[in-house]
Scaffold this motif. Structure first.
Motif, PDB file in Angstrom:
ATOM      1  N   UNK A  60       0.858  -1.158   0.000  1.00  0.00           N
ATOM      2  CA  UNK A  60       0.000   0.000   0.000  1.00  0.00           C
ATOM      3  C   UNK A  60       0.908   1.226   0.000  1.00  0.00           C
ATOM      4  N   UNK A  61       0.790   2.041  -1.014  1.00  0.00           N
ATOM      5  CA  UNK A  61       1.599   3.255  -1.095  1.00  0.00           C
ATOM      6  C   UNK A  61       1.081   4.286  -0.097  1.00  0.00           C
ATOM      7  N   UNK A  62       1.991   4.923   0.602  1.00  0.00           N
ATOM      8  CA  UNK A  62       1.612   5.942   1.585  1.00  0.00           C
ATOM      9  C   UNK A  62       2.049   7.312   1.095  1.00  0.00           C
ATOM     10  N   UNK A  63       1.435   8.357   1.627  1.00  0.00           N
ATOM     11  CA  UNK A  63       1.752   9.723   1.220  1.00  0.00           C
ATOM     12  C   UNK A  63       3.211  10.100   1.464  1.00  0.00           C
ATOM     13  N   UNK A  64       3.845   9.480   2.469  1.00  0.00           N
ATOM     14  CA  UNK A  64       5.239   9.812   2.763  1.00  0.00           C
ATOM     15  C   UNK A  64       6.234   9.050   1.888  1.00  0.00           C
ATOM     16  N   UNK A  65       5.747   8.320   0.879  1.00  0.00           N
ATOM     17  CA  UNK A  65       6.610   7.600  -0.046  1.00  0.00           C
ATOM     18  C   UNK A  65       6.965   6.192   0.378  1.00  0.00           C
ATOM     19  N   UNK A  66       6.548   5.789   1.566  1.00  0.00           N
ATOM     20  CA  UNK A  66       6.792   4.418   2.004  1.00  0.00           C
ATOM     21  C   UNK A  66       5.659   3.536   1.512  1.00  0.00           C
ATOM     22  N   UNK A  67       5.793   2.253   1.721  1.00  0.00           N
ATOM     23  CA  UNK A  67       4.749   1.329   1.298  1.00  0.00           C
ATOM     24  C   UNK A  67       4.605   0.201   2.297  1.00  0.00           C
ATOM     25  N   UNK A  68       3.431  -0.416   2.292  1.00  0.00           N
ATOM     26  CA  UNK A  68       3.186  -1.582   3.136  1.00  0.00           C
ATOM     27  C   UNK A  68       3.989  -2.738   2.578  1.00  0.00           C
ATOM     28  N   UNK A  69       4.639  -3.472   3.443  1.00  0.00           N
ATOM     29  CA  UNK A  69       5.474  -4.576   2.979  1.00  0.00           C
ATOM     30  C   UNK A  69       5.100  -5.921   3.563  1.00  0.00           C
ATOM     31  N   UNK A  86      -4.700  -2.029  -3.483  1.00  0.00           N
ATOM     32  CA  UNK A  86      -4.421  -1.279  -4.712  1.00  0.00           C
ATOM     33  C   UNK A  86      -5.700  -1.223  -5.539  1.00  0.00           C
ATOM     34  N   UNK A  87      -5.749  -0.277  -6.457  1.00  0.00           N
ATOM     35  CA  UNK A  87      -6.902  -0.123  -7.350  1.00  0.00           C
ATOM     36  C   UNK A  87      -6.791  -1.097  -8.522  1.00  0.00           C
ATOM     37  N   UNK A  88      -7.930  -1.497  -9.049  1.00  0.00           N
ATOM     38  CA  UNK A  88      -7.985  -2.337 -10.249  1.00  0.00           C
ATOM     39  C   UNK A  88      -7.146  -1.679 -11.342  1.00  0.00           C
ATOM     40  N   UNK A  89      -6.353  -2.473 -12.037  1.00  0.00           N
ATOM     41  CA  UNK A  89      -5.526  -1.954 -13.120  1.00  0.00           C
ATOM     42  C   UNK A  89      -4.136  -1.505 -12.693  1.00  0.00           C
ATOM     43  N   UNK A  90      -3.856  -1.547 -11.400  1.00  0.00           N
ATOM     44  CA  UNK A  90      -2.529  -1.171 -10.910  1.00  0.00           C
ATOM     45  C   UNK A  90      -1.498  -2.169 -11.437  1.00  0.00           C
ATOM     46  N   UNK A  91      -0.382  -1.664 -11.892  1.00  0.00           N
ATOM     47  CA  UNK A  91       0.701  -2.520 -12.383  1.00  0.00           C
ATOM     48  C   UNK A  91       1.801  -2.601 -11.333  1.00  0.00           C
TER      49      UNK A  91
END
Length: 67
Positions: free
Chosen positions: A1-10, A49-54
Protein backbone atom coordinates in the motif's frame (compact mmCIF):
# COMPACT_ATOMS: atom_id res chain seq x y z
CA UNK A 1 0.00 0.00 0.00
CA UNK A 2 1.60 3.26 -1.09
CA UNK A 3 1.61 5.94 1.59
CA UNK A 4 1.75 9.72 1.22
CA UNK A 5 5.24 9.81 2.76
CA UNK A 6 6.61 7.60 -0.05
CA UNK A 7 6.79 4.42 2.00
CA UNK A 8 4.75 1.33 1.30
CA UNK A 9 3.19 -1.58 3.14
CA UNK A 10 5.47 -4.58 2.98
CA UNK A 11 3.73 -7.25 5.00
CA UNK A 12 1.42 -9.29 2.80
CA UNK A 13 1.56 -12.70 4.41
CA UNK A 14 1.38 -14.44 7.72
CA UNK A 15 -1.38 -14.83 10.28
CA UNK A 16 -2.33 -11.20 10.73
CA UNK A 17 -1.52 -9.60 7.39
CA UNK A 18 -2.50 -12.03 4.68
CA UNK A 19 -2.52 -15.63 3.60
CA UNK A 20 -0.77 -18.79 4.65
CA UNK A 21 1.61 -20.56 2.24
CA UNK A 22 -1.02 -23.07 1.09
CA UNK A 23 -3.40 -20.26 0.16
CA UNK A 24 -0.65 -18.43 -1.75
CA UNK A 25 0.15 -21.64 -3.60
CA UNK A 26 -3.50 -21.98 -4.63
CA UNK A 27 -3.60 -18.39 -5.88
CA UNK A 28 -0.41 -18.86 -7.88
CA UNK A 29 -1.78 -22.07 -9.39
CA UNK A 30 -4.98 -20.27 -10.43
CA UNK A 31 -2.80 -17.62 -12.12
CA UNK A 32 -0.72 -20.17 -14.15
CA UNK A 33 2.41 -19.74 -12.03
CA UNK A 34 2.36 -15.93 -12.25
CA UNK A 35 3.29 -14.70 -8.76
CA UNK A 36 2.79 -11.05 -9.71
CA UNK A 37 -0.74 -11.73 -10.98
CA UNK A 38 -1.56 -13.69 -7.82
CA UNK A 39 -0.34 -10.89 -5.56
CA UNK A 40 -2.03 -8.20 -7.65
CA UNK A 41 -5.41 -9.96 -7.56
CA UNK A 42 -5.15 -10.42 -3.78
CA UNK A 43 -4.20 -6.76 -3.31
CA UNK A 44 -7.15 -5.62 -5.43
CA UNK A 45 -9.54 -7.92 -3.53
CA UNK A 46 -8.35 -6.57 -0.18
CA UNK A 47 -8.42 -2.91 -1.26
CA UNK A 48 -4.65 -2.45 -1.08
CA UNK A 49 -4.42 -1.28 -4.71
CA UNK A 50 -6.90 -0.12 -7.35
CA UNK A 51 -7.99 -2.34 -10.25
CA UNK A 52 -5.53 -1.95 -13.12
CA UNK A 53 -2.53 -1.17 -10.91
CA UNK A 54 0.70 -2.52 -12.38
CA UNK A 55 3.27 -4.01 -10.02
CA UNK A 56 6.78 -3.35 -11.30
CA UNK A 57 8.92 -4.87 -8.52
CA UNK A 58 8.43 -7.63 -5.98
CA UNK A 59 10.44 -8.61 -2.95
CA UNK A 60 9.32 -12.06 -1.84
CA UNK A 61 10.45 -13.39 1.52
CA UNK A 62 9.67 -16.62 3.28
CA UNK A 63 9.87 -17.67 6.87
CA UNK A 64 9.28 -20.66 9.09
CA UNK A 65 7.53 -20.63 12.45
CA UNK A 66 9.79 -20.82 15.46
CA UNK A 67 9.43 -24.11 17.30
Amino acid sequence: MQRLDGTEERSYGGERAGLHAREWQQRITVNPGDVTAAITSWMVETGRVAEGTKITHLAVRGWKPRN
